[in-house]
Design an enzyme around this catalytic site. Sequence first.
Site, short mmCIF file in Angstrom:
data_model
loop_
_atom_site.label_atom_id
_atom_site.label_comp_id
_atom_site.label_asym_id
_atom_site.label_seq_id
_atom_site.Cartn_x
_atom_site.Cartn_y
_atom_site.Cartn_z
N HIS A 213 10.15 16.10 -33.82
CA HIS A 213 10.47 15.33 -35.02
C HIS A 213 11.05 14.02 -34.47
O HIS A 213 12.18 13.99 -34.01
CB HIS A 213 11.49 16.12 -35.85
CG HIS A 213 12.13 15.36 -36.96
ND1 HIS A 213 12.02 15.73 -38.28
CD2 HIS A 213 12.90 14.24 -36.98
CE1 HIS A 213 12.69 14.90 -39.05
NE2 HIS A 213 13.24 13.96 -38.28
N ASN B 165 14.25 25.45 -38.85
CA ASN B 165 15.53 25.02 -39.45
C ASN B 165 15.93 25.90 -40.63
O ASN B 165 16.23 25.44 -41.72
CB ASN B 165 15.51 23.53 -39.84
CG ASN B 165 14.49 23.19 -40.92
OD1 ASN B 165 13.55 23.95 -41.16
ND2 ASN B 165 14.67 22.06 -41.58
N HIS C 197 4.65 14.81 -38.26
CA HIS C 197 4.59 13.81 -39.35
C HIS C 197 4.69 12.34 -38.91
O HIS C 197 5.64 11.65 -39.26
CB HIS C 197 5.63 14.12 -40.42
CG HIS C 197 6.98 14.59 -39.93
ND1 HIS C 197 7.73 13.90 -39.01
CD2 HIS C 197 7.71 15.70 -40.24
CE1 HIS C 197 8.86 14.56 -38.78
NE2 HIS C 197 8.87 15.65 -39.52
N ASP D 53 4.09 19.67 -44.03
CA ASP D 53 5.56 19.58 -44.03
C ASP D 53 6.10 20.04 -45.40
O ASP D 53 7.03 19.46 -45.94
CB ASP D 53 6.05 18.16 -43.70
CG ASP D 53 7.54 18.16 -43.33
OD1 ASP D 53 8.15 19.24 -43.26
OD2 ASP D 53 8.09 17.06 -43.14
#
Length: 445
Positions: free
Chosen positions: A189, A102, A242, A315
């Site tokens: 994600h 990203n 995560h 992260d």
Amino acid sequence: MTENTFPTPGTFTLITDVRPYGEGEPVNVLLDGGVIAEMDHTVDKSRTYHQRIDGRGAVLLPGLVDMHVHLREPGREDTETIVTGSQAAALGGFTAVFTMANTQPVTDQPVIADSVWHKGRAAGLCDVHPVGSITKGLKGETLTEFGMMTRGDAQVRMFSDDGRCVNDPLVMRRAVEYAAGLDVLLAQHAEEHRLTEGAVAHEGENAARLGLRGWPRVAEESIVARDILMTRDYGGRMHICHASTAGSAELLRWAKSQGVKISAEVTPHHLLLTDAKLDTYDGVYRVNPPLREDSDTAALRQALLDGTIDVVATDHAPHGSEDKCVEFDQAKPGMLGLETSLAVIAEIFVKPGLADWRFVAKVMSERPAEITRLADHGRPLAVGEPANLTLVDDDHTWTVDGTQLASKSENTPYEGMTYSTRVAATLLRGRVTARDGVAENPLSE
Ligand code: DOR
Ligand code: ZN
């Protein structure tokens, strides 16, 4: 910036007085170039070596591997660069990191992935592997050219739209089939965006009391469940980024009991912190997925201990103060993690005796290297193996100070916290990349 050099064969480094995996009597380790040549009590300390490192009784671990960081280059070099992120990684004990797609522009083409890879090589502090995006521009609509990205210099091996979920089930199905054919890893994600519109905090009592819009557990768990079933039916290798809820851990436990090839990570902040931190409305605690409740941190710790969750990933998400020191719901989600993760994990698991350093080596080096298929990382500490090493001082008290971190940003949620474990030195292919809290500066060479 000049290309960094690594010790060549015939260049010897002696590391004295270290305890492999924190076990047994201290040993001396001789490196020949970038390879472990000898490891015992008898290494001749009186010879001349190009480099000597006094281990001072440190725990010796294989170099740590982080499957999930954001180094913000290209596009937001004001908050982190590949150089500063590599320095933060080296200080945190990492010898390899995977940096998410990203970026601006999004890493959805070989040219961008290859540029990240080459900048990482030039910095020479840590192997920086770019993650390719699953969809063009992270829009969730059109798949990127996985095949072309795997064949570039970066040899991209993981694809993720992290920051966004690949929500459309048909797009995800195609991605799973495409990734299975190429044998690359997909990292999801997990967030059903229809359930998190405007959400800034875990949906629960605290968010309700503070007047913050809630991000429910089901938004994560529904995607985890869906993608477990996708992997079961369409094959390939899937990784859940995560994981933040007890329910996600339960779903993963079920998936593994069924033999589904799925792996998962948990962050240090989801293992340690809860939404009780939100009382101050400090934007530093905004993160995606959000900090949850004690019942979640307890379940995530147990899942990591029993192997249901495979790895710790930071992260690491740098943001400038203009995006963090603002109203809570205006703050960008994300927290720094590279320079504090080992200390946090040691504090949670090793210090209270819940786990040993072998466990830390497993969840922060061996399993992440295995899942991402890095041949030279996460290897046993043994003669003939690559000298990607982390020396850990497990009796060094320090206090986290965001202004002192190598990262360009200061958004650490551990500000002011005191830890008793610190990385004493990190070596990448025999080269010292960080020592006693100071990282190499590739720009000064
Ligand atoms: O908190 C987060 N920050 N979560 C993400 O998924 C993305 C990340 C970022 O890029 O800042
Ligand atoms: Zn991320």
